[in-house]
Design a protein around this motif. Sequence first.
Motif, short mmCIF file in Angstrom:
data_model
loop_
_atom_site.label_atom_id
_atom_site.label_comp_id
_atom_site.label_asym_id
_atom_site.label_seq_id
_atom_site.Cartn_x
_atom_site.Cartn_y
_atom_site.Cartn_z
N GLY A 42 51.62 -107.02 25.88
CA GLY A 42 50.45 -106.15 25.95
C GLY A 42 50.81 -104.69 26.04
N CYS A 43 49.86 -103.83 25.67
CA CYS A 43 50.12 -102.39 25.69
C CYS A 43 50.25 -101.85 27.12
N ASP A 44 49.74 -102.60 28.11
CA ASP A 44 49.85 -102.18 29.51
C ASP A 44 51.01 -102.87 30.22
N ASP A 45 51.85 -103.56 29.46
CA ASP A 45 52.92 -104.35 30.04
C ASP A 45 54.28 -103.79 29.63
N HIS A 51 57.53 -107.28 33.90
CA HIS A 51 57.73 -108.73 33.91
C HIS A 51 58.92 -109.08 34.81
N LEU A 52 59.96 -108.29 34.75
CA LEU A 52 61.13 -108.48 35.61
C LEU A 52 60.74 -108.39 37.08
N CYS A 75 49.66 -108.11 35.07
CA CYS A 75 48.74 -107.87 33.96
C CYS A 75 48.69 -109.13 33.09
N ARG A 76 47.85 -109.09 32.07
CA ARG A 76 47.73 -110.22 31.15
C ARG A 76 48.96 -110.28 30.24
N ARG A 77 49.69 -111.42 30.34
CA ARG A 77 50.88 -111.57 29.49
C ARG A 77 51.14 -113.04 29.13
#
Length: 515
Positions: free
Chosen positions: A59-62, A67-68, A123-125
Amino acid sequence: MTPTIMDIGGAPLIVGAGIAGLMTALHLAPEPVVLLSSTPLGTGGCSKFAQGGLAASLGCDDSRELHLSDTLAAGDGLCDQAAVRRMVEAAPKAIEDLERFGVAFDRGPDGALRLGLEAAHSCRRIVHAAGDATGRELVRALIAAVRRTASITILENMEARRLIVEDGAVVGVLAVGGTDVVTISTSRVVLATGGIGGLFCDTTNPLGSFGHGLALAACAGAELADLEFVQFHPTALDSPLRPMPLISEAVRGEGAVLINERGERFLADTPGGELAPRDVVARVVWHQIAAGRSVFLDASKCLGPSLGKRFPAIAQLCREAGIDPATEPIPVRPAAHYHMGGVAVDAAGRSSLNGLWACGEVACTGLHGANRLASNSLTEAVVTAAWVAESVAGASPDCRRRLFPALVPPRPDPSCIRPVVSHALGIIREGETLRKAAAALLSIAADNEAASDSAVVALMIAIAALRREESRGSHYRSDFPGRDADASPSRLTLRTAIQAAVALGWRAPTRSHVT
């Protein structure tokens, strides 16, 4: 009985035909490989039950750094940071690999991948396929790709019973198919056999997923790691069905809330609420049930009639149980779901035993630590399959043929140990209960009976849980509720587990599974 020798020409052998095994076989192509499945392809294992998706920073906000950090936070201080970084960096390409093999991921009206939200993600991932049937779609596509690949030989309805070891290295596999007993001569074996949920009475896993691969590795002398960390999913459908149908965390990601029979939202004051880490939510739900209350997941306000479209498989499961999830709360309870521990492997998937690799849930890569971040597991299986395949392909085969006279172990059956495991190794653990369980398991593990292999795995988990005198992630000790700042990842072999049992004053077994 002298088994028949099966000559596979030095090809590697993959034991297990879920997503991890299928992907490893595909990545090995065009090198010849043999894929061993204890059931007809696509009918066994946990992979097809996966409702969640694959976590990847798309995602553009990710970002990969986000994630790490989410993965490290969920792992509660026990993740291998290098392993996490390597996996999150490879995750986006893994999605591309799956699409190349024919997986159809869910996309929005603009054609972009639809990204979902699950617990402890910032966030959405989460990438899904077929709504809440991601595992089924992955298995469908990968089986089709495997059947199209001429270099992959599939042996169905054949179960591995022992790894055959000579001079500290794997030289073959003893397998049984119907009434046929065979030894498959190979110096390269990949375990991709899934998890341990079938050791518990309440589980979302097929009852055949009871740590068979861990028993194979342990009895061959391989090192296992982080065995005490068993993740319980907080929201399995509370019904007599086994495996228990899963009510995906993604439903909570869309706003569903947990309530008791009084209608009280008991997670309202918990940081993160319904999207707190799974171990936190599972323990709070467990305390409600232990207090005699019933627990429900209410999606009627956030999703209502749209639930059937967004989560068709879950809606169907609820209807079959006589529940309308659009208007009624869904009865739920925690169930054993995922094992963070497994065969200790390095960055290439190599175990401590020469010639043995492990991939997927049966492996412990250091990614998950004490508590898996939701939807990292499918990503891990897909990503690490490529690394395992590269390592296996680079290892020189030993094509010498050997005769393997062997005692054929009985077909594993964990049914008699499930009550012991469920009582002692559940969401809340306590030292004396663990000691009594380990004593009972030791006597079963020492015999050559149907429950012995399962008892070996359960014994090693119990010893690991006894050794960890703290509460961290999915491992909670009521007699050690605090956290030990100096605690580190744990490792065991079957031999050291038995030695630990003897040190506690238990009778040493007269016979051992250790080869």
